[in-house]
Design a protein around this motif. Structure first.
Motif, PDB file in Angstrom:
ATOM      1  N   LYS A 398       0.823  -1.209   0.000  1.00  0.00           N
ATOM      2  CA  LYS A 398       0.000   0.000   0.000  1.00  0.00           C
ATOM      3  C   LYS A 398       0.857   1.260   0.000  1.00  0.00           C
ATOM      4  CE  LYS A 398      -4.231   1.630   2.119  1.00  0.00           C
ATOM      5  NZ  LYS A 398      -5.189   1.190   3.156  1.00  0.00           N
ATOM      6  N   ALA A 399       1.824   1.367   0.889  1.00  0.00           N
ATOM      7  CA  ALA A 399       2.630   2.583   0.966  1.00  0.00           C
ATOM      8  C   ALA A 399       3.905   2.318   1.754  1.00  0.00           C
ATOM      9  CB  ALA A 399       1.829   3.695   1.643  1.00  0.00           C
ATOM     10  N   VAL A 400       4.898   3.191   1.537  1.00  0.00           N
ATOM     11  CA  VAL A 400       6.069   3.192   2.401  1.00  0.00           C
ATOM     12  C   VAL A 400       6.068   4.514   3.142  1.00  0.00           C
ATOM     13  CG1 VAL A 400       8.575   2.991   2.580  1.00  0.00           C
ATOM     14  CG2 VAL A 400       7.396   1.996   0.649  1.00  0.00           C
ATOM     15  N   GLN A 401       6.214   4.441   4.455  1.00  0.00           N
ATOM     16  CA  GLN A 401       6.279   5.655   5.248  1.00  0.00           C
ATOM     17  C   GLN A 401       7.757   5.947   5.484  1.00  0.00           C
ATOM     18  OE1 GLN A 401       6.985   7.111   8.286  1.00  0.00           O
ATOM     19  NE2 GLN A 401       5.548   8.800   8.157  1.00  0.00           N
ATOM     20  N   THR A 402       8.236   7.108   5.070  1.00  0.00           N
ATOM     21  CA  THR A 402       9.625   7.469   5.352  1.00  0.00           C
ATOM     22  C   THR A 402       9.671   8.748   6.172  1.00  0.00           C
ATOM     23  OG1 THR A 402      10.036   8.947   3.467  1.00  0.00           O
ATOM     24  CG2 THR A 402      10.308   6.580   3.073  1.00  0.00           C
ATOM     25  N   ASP A 440       0.871  -2.577   4.204  1.00  0.00           N
ATOM     26  CA  ASP A 440       0.057  -3.286   3.222  1.00  0.00           C
ATOM     27  C   ASP A 440      -1.405  -2.925   3.433  1.00  0.00           C
ATOM     28  OD1 ASP A 440      -0.899  -4.666   5.389  1.00  0.00           O
ATOM     29  OD2 ASP A 440       0.241  -6.492   4.988  1.00  0.00           O
ATOM     30  N   ASP A 441      -2.296  -3.626   2.742  1.00  0.00           N
ATOM     31  CA  ASP A 441      -3.705  -3.231   2.775  1.00  0.00           C
ATOM     32  C   ASP A 441      -4.370  -3.451   4.134  1.00  0.00           C
ATOM     33  OD1 ASP A 441      -3.572  -5.923   2.593  1.00  0.00           O
ATOM     34  OD2 ASP A 441      -4.741  -6.129   0.752  1.00  0.00           O
ATOM     35  N   SER A 442      -3.617  -3.968   5.107  1.00  0.00           N
ATOM     36  CA  SER A 442      -4.211  -4.082   6.441  1.00  0.00           C
ATOM     37  C   SER A 442      -4.034  -2.797   7.240  1.00  0.00           C
ATOM     38  CB  SER A 442      -3.597  -5.270   7.195  1.00  0.00           C
ATOM     39  OG  SER A 442      -2.250  -5.023   7.493  1.00  0.00           O
TER      40      SER A 442
END
Ligand SMILES: Cc1cc2nc3c(=O)[nH]c(=O)nc-3n(C[C@H](O)[C@H](O)[C@H](O)COP(=O)(O)O)c2cc1C
Ligand code: SF4
Ligand code: SF4
Ligand code: FES
Lengths: 552, 175
Positions: A398-402, A440-442
């Protein structure tokens, strides 16, 4: 202590290591220690003695090998062989495998050819997993303190700074400020009452642990970097401000300082020159804001860690009102290699504006969680899918948080983007200290924004109103959205307050606290609208009145 | 000067104050060593008593209000005695993503305490940490100073149960 003595120590240590046909390295950094790697080491030692192999097989405690999630880790033969999830009971099987080439049980074999290991380029972490962090001789045997000697005896301070500037190194503590420029500012500042060098080892970003790893695995590297910096800017005293949550790092640093002073590579007349440099460790006490440089200085002075307006910058007026150089742990870890190999060498690695490598802490919903070091410019996809091994449990990325609480979430469409300071900023995130949390999508992105706002709200020092009140107000609005009681006006209000907090807060904490909100709104606005209009959380994370009944 | 020093005697003749005095001496009784000294007090006694704060104030010649202000500003310092056992749940991002909340709920279910609380019988304190730097092991939890990784609600419940039951087993040494 002169250059000859240093060479002699290095030679002696190398000789001491030479007769061993087999080397077994056991990770004794915090993560593996917490799963009892010390017992593994004792068991291996006993096994070697029992078989009378002391003369040809050496068991050594080393620093972090990176794949902490599979710890305790053991390696042998320059990491040709690796073992994972090892217990003391596996000692015999490991010695069998290393010495007699018998096959090891499949459960403990770790494929050393995994892209996780092969895909890296190590500068900062080159000694981690290789040397014994508790032994200065081991550091010297791999060329440690040579760069300091070289700088002190054949370079002027100006020449040192020139090499650092040429290297293009930028501070690894978050903002990416050019290190050479900072050093020359401190060097030029009149320091009639002395100058200081401070190593920022507060590492407050949740989800970041690269500084910890370096401190625990290679403490002398930091001391050497600080000493070179002190020589370059004209300081004689240094502090390492380390968070109290890292007791092992603190212990190894203190031991390393003692060893270095005893050998004369720190203290009075360093390396028989007229330069003297002493270092002290100061403990943080659990306040995130103390990572901010002016708050950190206040804390070393024994005060509440509240930031003050800049200018004056610490480079002009820092600790006790004197010119002070503050750099991050990883920044200092890059110094000795730059002095050893020259600025041009470093500048040849990475991208046009972001030089060298970066250490990332890869965590969250990714198969290989751990520490990696890659050249600047590697793509996110390569990091997440190649080194990280992709998303576990057949879930969807879903995404990466940086960048932690000052950063943002990067969605799938930017996976092929090169990771450097500029490109991360262009998509509304930042490099920060190098924490990378894969989702992820969770994961619900509104919930993630709320999580970071909760963090900023409780870590706000309270000195200025926009941050103190604004973060609390934003948190309340996000809570309303997640529990399904918010309206469109609340969303509009959230966006307005975020702007105000960003532009009117005193320090970086407040100024960047709305970033997770901005970035999730930018890429996942539909999730916000879903919560508001349909009162539902797609990921099933938030307690919605319709869905779950009574919320707890 | 003399007057100050005469007043700065430890609150009791507990031998452990020697450790605190040693720390102050090492720092030359500099007021800037306040945080270092508070660390020593907490390490030695488990928490910061009001007596300790007053003593440190006088010994380092720092106003009591400032000592109190510093002690309450930093999360690491505690003015309350900890329980016999402590459980620290990491609520850093990685641990949060991997279910730190369910660990907190698990402790609450067995011991009936929320973060920051101690059970009435003083058996267990539940704390949270912003990040232990052990993301590779997320979710991470620290039982009595020992880091445990990849925790689950069930493993936490089991551990907490043994803590809570150790009271009936009574005074003996816990396993
Ligand atoms: C709220 C806040 C927290 C920070 N925390 C850290 C930290 O934990 N470690 C760090 O090195 N820098 C931190 N910084 C950045 C420092 O203020 C400073 O820029 C940095 O230490 C400079 O070193 P560098 O030039 O080597 O990056 C923080 C900044 C802010 C605003
Ligand atoms: S922005 Fe927040 S943390 Fe920074 S000085 Fe203001 S209140 Fe304190
Ligand atoms: S380092 Fe945490 S302690 Fe921090 S988020 Fe990661 S495992 Fe938790
Ligand atoms: S702590 Fe052992 S591999 Fe990282």
């Amino acid at each position: 202590m002169n250059q000859e003595d240093l060479k002699e120590i290095a030679e002696k240590q190398k000789e001491a290591n030479a007769p061993f046909e087999h080397n077994i390295h056991v990770c004794v950094a915090a993560s593996c220690l917490s799963s009892h790697s010390d017992q593994v080491m004792t068991a291996l030692d006993q096994e070697v003695k029992k078989r009378g192999l002391e003369q040809c097989c050496k068991v050594k405690g080393v620093g972090c090998m990176g794949l902490c999630a599979a710890g305790p880790l053991v390696s042998s033969g320059n990491n040709e062989k690796m073992f994972q999830n090892v217990t003391a009971m596996d000692a015999a099987a490991i010695v069998d495998n290393v010495v007699d080439e018998k096959p090891a049980p499949a459960a403990i074999v770790l494929d050393s050819k995994l892209p996780f290991f092969r895909g890296q380029k190590k500068i900062v972490l080159e000694n981690c997993g290789e040397i014994d962090p508790e032994k200065i001789e081991d550091y010297i045997a791999v060329g440690g303190y040579e760069a300091l000697f070289h700088a002190l005896t054949s370079m002027t301070p100006a020449q040192v700074i020139e090499q650092i500037s040429k290297s293009g190194l930028r501070g690894r503590g978050g903002a990416g400020f050019p290190t050479g420029l900072k050093w020359s500012t401190v060097a030029k500042a009149p320091g009639t009452k002395g100058k200081y060098v401070i190593c920022n080892a507060d590492e407050g970003d949740p989800g970041a642990f690269m500084d910890r790893s370096v401190l625990e695995s290679d403490p002398h590297r930091i001391l050497e970097g600080m000493a070179i910096a002190a020589y370059a800017v004209g300081a004689n005293k240094g502090y390492i401000y380390c968070r109290a949550e890292y007791p092992l790092a603190v212990k190894r640093l203190k031991d390393a300082i003692k060893q270095a002073e005893k050998l004369g590579v720190l203290g009075n007349e360093v390396c028989d020159t007229r330069f003297s440099f002493r270092v002290e460790v100061r403990l943080g006490a659990g306040a995130f804001v103390c990572g901010e440089e002016t708050a950190l200085i206040a804390s070393i002075e024994g005060n509440r860690g509240t930031p003050r307006p800049r200018p004056p910058f610490p480079a002009q007026s820092g600790l006790w009102g004197t010119p002070t150089l503050i750099n991050n742990v990883e920044t200092f870890a890059n110094i000795a290699p730059i002095v050893r190999n020259g600025g041009d060498w470093f500048a040849g690695i990475g991208t046009e504006k972001s030089k060298g490598t970066k250490v990332f802490a890869l965590a969250g919903r990714v198969t290989n969680t751990g520490l990696i070091e890659v050249p600047m410019g590697v793509s996110l996809r390569e990091i997440v899918y190649k080194l990280g091994g992709g998303i576990p449990d057949g879930r969807k990325f879903k995404a990466v948080q940086t960048g932690g609480p000052s950063g943002g979430c990067i969605p799938e469409q930017y996976l092929d983007m090169a990771v450097d300071y500029e490109s991360l900023a262009s998509v509304g995130s930042i490099m920060g200290s190098g924490g990378m949390i894969v989702m992820d999508d969770s994961s619900c992105m509104v919930d993630v924004a709320k999580y970071f706002m909760d963090f900023c709200m409780s870590e706000s020092c309270g000195k200025c109103v926009p941050c103190r009140v604004g973060t609390a107000h934003m948190y309340d609005l996000l809570a309303k959205i997640t529990n399904g009681t918010a309206s469109q006006e609340d969303l509009a209000m959230l966006e307005r307050i975020a702007e105000v907090v960003k532009f009117t807060s005193l320090c970086g904490l407040g100024q960047t606290s709305p970033n997770p909100v901005f970035s999730t709104l930018r890429y996942f606005r539909d999730e916000y609208l879903n919560h508001i209009e349909r009162k539902s959380c797609g990921a099933g994370v938030c307690s919605q009145p319709k869905a779950a009944g009574v919320g707890a | 000067m003399q007057g100050f020093q005469a007043k700065a005697s430890p609150p009791s003749d507990d031998r452990r104050w020697k450790i605190v005095e040693g720390a102050m001496r090492r720092h030359g009784h500099e007021s800037s060593s306040l945080i270092e000294v508070l660390h020593t007090v907490q390490e030695t006694f488990g928490f910061l008593t009001d007596d300790a704060l007053r003593y440190v104030a006088v010994a380092l010649r720092v106003p009591y209000s400032k000592v109190y202000g510093v002690a309450t500003f930093y999360h690491f310092f505690s003015l309350k005695p900890p329980g016999e056992h402590t459980c620290v749940v990491c609520t850093g991002t990685a641990c949060y993503i991997k279910g730190a909340q369910s660990l907190l709920n698990a402790v609450d279910e067995i011991a009936g305490i929320k973060a920051g609380e101690t059970t009435k019988d003083g058996k267990l304190s539940l704390l949270t940490a912003r990040c232990l730097g052990a993301c590779g092991l997320a979710p991470a939890i620290v039982y009595d100073g020992e880091v445990g990784g990849k925790a689950t609600a069930d493993s936490v419940k089991e551990r907490v149960r043994t803590y809570m039951q150790s009271e009936t087993v009574a005074t003996g040494v816990g396993a």
